[in-house]
Write a protein that holds these residues in place. Structure first.
Motif, PDB file in Angstrom:
ATOM      1  N   SER A 289      35.702  77.373  22.065  1.00  0.00           N
ATOM      2  CA  SER A 289      35.125  77.221  20.731  1.00  0.00           C
ATOM      3  C   SER A 289      33.769  77.926  20.707  1.00  0.00           C
ATOM      4  O   SER A 289      33.295  78.437  21.726  1.00  0.00           O
ATOM      5  N   SER A 290      33.150  77.943  19.521  1.00  0.00           N
ATOM      6  CA  SER A 290      31.826  78.553  19.397  1.00  0.00           C
ATOM      7  C   SER A 290      31.146  78.026  18.153  1.00  0.00           C
ATOM      8  O   SER A 290      31.783  77.843  17.112  1.00  0.00           O
ATOM      9  N   MET A 291      29.849  77.781  18.253  1.00  0.00           N
ATOM     10  CA  MET A 291      29.050  77.357  17.111  1.00  0.00           C
ATOM     11  C   MET A 291      28.300  78.532  16.493  1.00  0.00           C
ATOM     12  O   MET A 291      27.625  78.384  15.489  1.00  0.00           O
ATOM     13  N   ALA A 292      28.430  79.725  17.094  1.00  0.00           N
ATOM     14  CA  ALA A 292      27.684  80.891  16.631  1.00  0.00           C
ATOM     15  C   ALA A 292      28.308  81.479  15.374  1.00  0.00           C
ATOM     16  O   ALA A 292      29.523  81.418  15.172  1.00  0.00           O
ATOM     17  N   ASP A 293      27.483  82.056  14.526  1.00  0.00           N
ATOM     18  CA  ASP A 293      27.975  82.785  13.354  1.00  0.00           C
ATOM     19  C   ASP A 293      28.446  84.180  13.732  1.00  0.00           C
ATOM     20  O   ASP A 293      29.359  84.725  13.118  1.00  0.00           O
ATOM     21  N   ARG A 294      27.792  84.748  14.722  1.00  0.00           N
ATOM     22  CA  ARG A 294      28.141  86.075  15.211  1.00  0.00           C
ATOM     23  C   ARG A 294      27.996  86.112  16.722  1.00  0.00           C
ATOM     24  O   ARG A 294      27.116  85.459  17.293  1.00  0.00           O
ATOM     25  N   ILE A 295      28.857  86.905  17.348  1.00  0.00           N
ATOM     26  CA  ILE A 295      28.755  87.155  18.786  1.00  0.00           C
ATOM     27  C   ILE A 295      28.892  88.658  18.978  1.00  0.00           C
ATOM     28  O   ILE A 295      29.879  89.262  18.539  1.00  0.00           O
ATOM     29  N   MET A 296      27.895  89.282  19.587  1.00  0.00           N
ATOM     30  CA  MET A 296      27.891  90.732  19.765  1.00  0.00           C
ATOM     31  C   MET A 296      28.069  91.453  18.430  1.00  0.00           C
ATOM     32  O   MET A 296      28.711  92.503  18.346  1.00  0.00           O
ATOM     33  N   GLY A 297      27.545  90.856  17.370  1.00  0.00           N
ATOM     34  CA  GLY A 297      27.669  91.460  16.054  1.00  0.00           C
ATOM     35  C   GLY A 297      28.984  91.190  15.353  1.00  0.00           C
ATOM     36  O   GLY A 297      29.174  91.598  14.209  1.00  0.00           O
ATOM     37  N   VAL A 298      29.903  90.494  16.028  1.00  0.00           N
ATOM     38  CA  VAL A 298      31.220  90.199  15.452  1.00  0.00           C
ATOM     39  C   VAL A 298      31.153  88.877  14.695  1.00  0.00           C
ATOM     40  O   VAL A 298      30.776  87.846  15.270  1.00  0.00           O
ATOM     41  N   PRO A 299      31.517  88.855  13.409  1.00  0.00           N
ATOM     42  CA  PRO A 299      31.528  87.590  12.663  1.00  0.00           C
ATOM     43  C   PRO A 299      32.525  86.599  13.261  1.00  0.00           C
ATOM     44  O   PRO A 299      33.640  86.967  13.613  1.00  0.00           O
ATOM     45  N   ILE A 300      32.093  85.347  13.383  1.00  0.00           N
ATOM     46  CA  ILE A 300      32.938  84.283  13.908  1.00  0.00           C
ATOM     47  C   ILE A 300      33.303  83.346  12.763  1.00  0.00           C
ATOM     48  O   ILE A 300      32.424  82.848  12.051  1.00  0.00           O
ATOM     49  N   PHE A 301      34.607  83.106  12.594  1.00  0.00           N
ATOM     50  CA  PHE A 301      35.095  82.271  11.500  1.00  0.00           C
ATOM     51  C   PHE A 301      35.754  81.011  12.077  1.00  0.00           C
ATOM     52  O   PHE A 301      36.884  81.070  12.561  1.00  0.00           O
ATOM     53  N   PRO A 302      35.038  79.867  12.058  1.00  0.00           N
ATOM     54  CA  PRO A 302      35.634  78.628  12.576  1.00  0.00           C
ATOM     55  C   PRO A 302      36.556  77.989  11.542  1.00  0.00           C
ATOM     56  O   PRO A 302      36.197  77.872  10.365  1.00  0.00           O
ATOM     57  N   TYR A 303      37.731  77.587  11.988  1.00  0.00           N
ATOM     58  CA  TYR A 303      38.703  76.916  11.131  1.00  0.00           C
ATOM     59  C   TYR A 303      39.430  75.842  11.937  1.00  0.00           C
ATOM     60  O   TYR A 303      39.618  75.997  13.154  1.00  0.00           O
ATOM     61  N   PRO A 304      39.848  74.763  11.282  1.00  0.00           N
ATOM     62  CA  PRO A 304      40.708  73.799  11.977  1.00  0.00           C
ATOM     63  C   PRO A 304      42.076  74.422  12.205  1.00  0.00           C
ATOM     64  O   PRO A 304      42.777  74.763  11.254  1.00  0.00           O
ATOM     65  N   LEU A 305      42.450  74.600  13.456  1.00  0.00           N
ATOM     66  CA  LEU A 305      43.693  75.296  13.787  1.00  0.00           C
ATOM     67  C   LEU A 305      44.637  74.471  14.653  1.00  0.00           C
ATOM     68  O   LEU A 305      45.819  74.790  14.762  1.00  0.00           O
ATOM     69  N   LEU A 306      44.123  73.432  15.281  1.00  0.00           N
ATOM     70  CA  LEU A 306      44.906  72.678  16.263  1.00  0.00           C
ATOM     71  C   LEU A 306      46.005  71.871  15.591  1.00  0.00           C
ATOM     72  O   LEU A 306      45.761  71.165  14.601  1.00  0.00           O
TER      73      LEU A 306
END
Length: 334
Positions: A289-306
């Motif tokens: 998982s990740s709490m970051a908005d971006r990692i290495m400039g890549v946008p991170i989109f958290p969603y419930p997926l489990l």
């Protein structure tokens, strides 16, 4: 003849979507998206490109004894693309029991290999079985050349074969396919050139997600298409190849070995039940998982997926479908 203009990557318009991966991860992704390819209005054009470096289980035995490419991941993805459940689709996953020469073999693997032998063409074999099963979308192996996945760790130890690479421990310093001259399937290259969206499926990091990207022509086709590249991250790390790696490590590996520029990453935001996490930890896995908005400039989109009802960590097809549809308009273009 001029190539058809690419449609803008927007969830409410027909899209040419190409998904790459292997194993159960790509099958899960295709299963989540097949409703978009079968809907009556503005259906997506869905294509799966499957890694063929597997050398374990039924596929590995067929490859060793009869030659050709391993059919197992292709068979899994065909089952995922079946429009409706049927006894024939159930038969694809049937495995022979007992101690004889057929023990452990999947009937679907045998059927697919037999069709390829009869037609002399893996693409034709997949198409014929797809027609019988009534599937949506198209499916291609990344190459019809029998390839071997190889890796070298930071201590200089070489690991030959997908099974050995999957069991090794990161970090990996080199990753490649042999023969190095293996050419990709032209249909796979063309699908990527025409893609509006490329999705890297969840699955084993090095042996499934990255393996297809080790063919330089596929890397180049993705870059030339200009399509955004969406990565669907795993729910858990795996013992061996991704043990101890966080999401940034996954993105670094994909960028370094796969040579693709990731436009966005979907990651699970639902905490897994304690007993499920404990079972994975006993085997060497951890939630990813990740709490970051971006990692290495890549946008991170958290969603419930489990999937809350699965006894193992699995992406819920409806939740994954929704996440991808909502993320598409937010991906940078060009």
């Amino acid at each position: 003849m001029a190539e058809e203009p690419r449609q803008p990557p927007h969830a409410d318009q027909p899209l040419r979507v190409v998904a790459l991966g292997g194993g159960t991860g790509l099958a899960a992704l295709l299963g989540a998206l097949k409703r978009e390819a079968s809907r009556g209005r503005d259906p997506w054009t869905l294509t799966g490109i499957v890694t063929v470096s597997d050398n374990g289980g039924s596929s590995g035995r067929l490859r060793e004894e009869l030659g050709g490419i391993p059919p197992g991941d292709l068979r899994n993805c065909l089952s995922a693309l079946t429009q409706e459940a049927s006894p024939l689709s159930d038969l694809l996953g049937y495995r022979f029991k007992g101690d004889g020469s057929l023990a452990g073999h999947s009937l679907g693997n045998l059927m697919l290999w037999a069709l390829a032998d009869l037609t002399g063409d893996w693409v034709r074999a997949i198409r014929q079985l797809s027609n019988v099963l009534v599937t949506v979308g198209r499916l291609y192996p990344s190459t019809v050349v029998p390839v071997t996945l190889c890796a070298e760790d930071w201590e200089g130890v070489r690991h030959v074969g997908e099974t050995a690479v999957g069991a090794c421990h990161p970090p990996i310093s080199r990753l490649w396919l042999e023969p190095r001259s293996a050419e990709p399937l032209p249909e796979a290259v063309l699908a990527l050139l025409r893609a509006d969206l490329v999705i890297l499926s969840p699955g084993s990091l090095y042996t499934s997600t990255i393996a297809n990207l080790l063919l330089p022509e596929l890397q180049e086709a993705i870059g030339f298409s200009g399509a955004p590249v969406l990565y669907v991250a795993n729910l858990m790390t795996e013992p061996g190849e991704s043990a101890g790696l966080d999401l940034e490590d996954h993105l670094v590996a994909i960028s370094s070995f796969g040579k693709v520029r990731i436009s966005g990453t979907i990651v699970n935001s639902t905490p897994a039940p304690g007993d499920l996490v404990q079972r994975y930890r006993e085997e060497g896995g951890e939630p990813l998982s990740s709490m970051a908005d971006r990692i290495m400039g890549v946008p991170i989109f958290p969603y419930p997926l489990l999937d809350p009802e699965a006894r193992v960590a699995r992406h819920h097809p409806d939740l994954l479908n929704r996440a991808i549809r909502e993320v598409i308009p937010r991906l940078p273009v060009g």
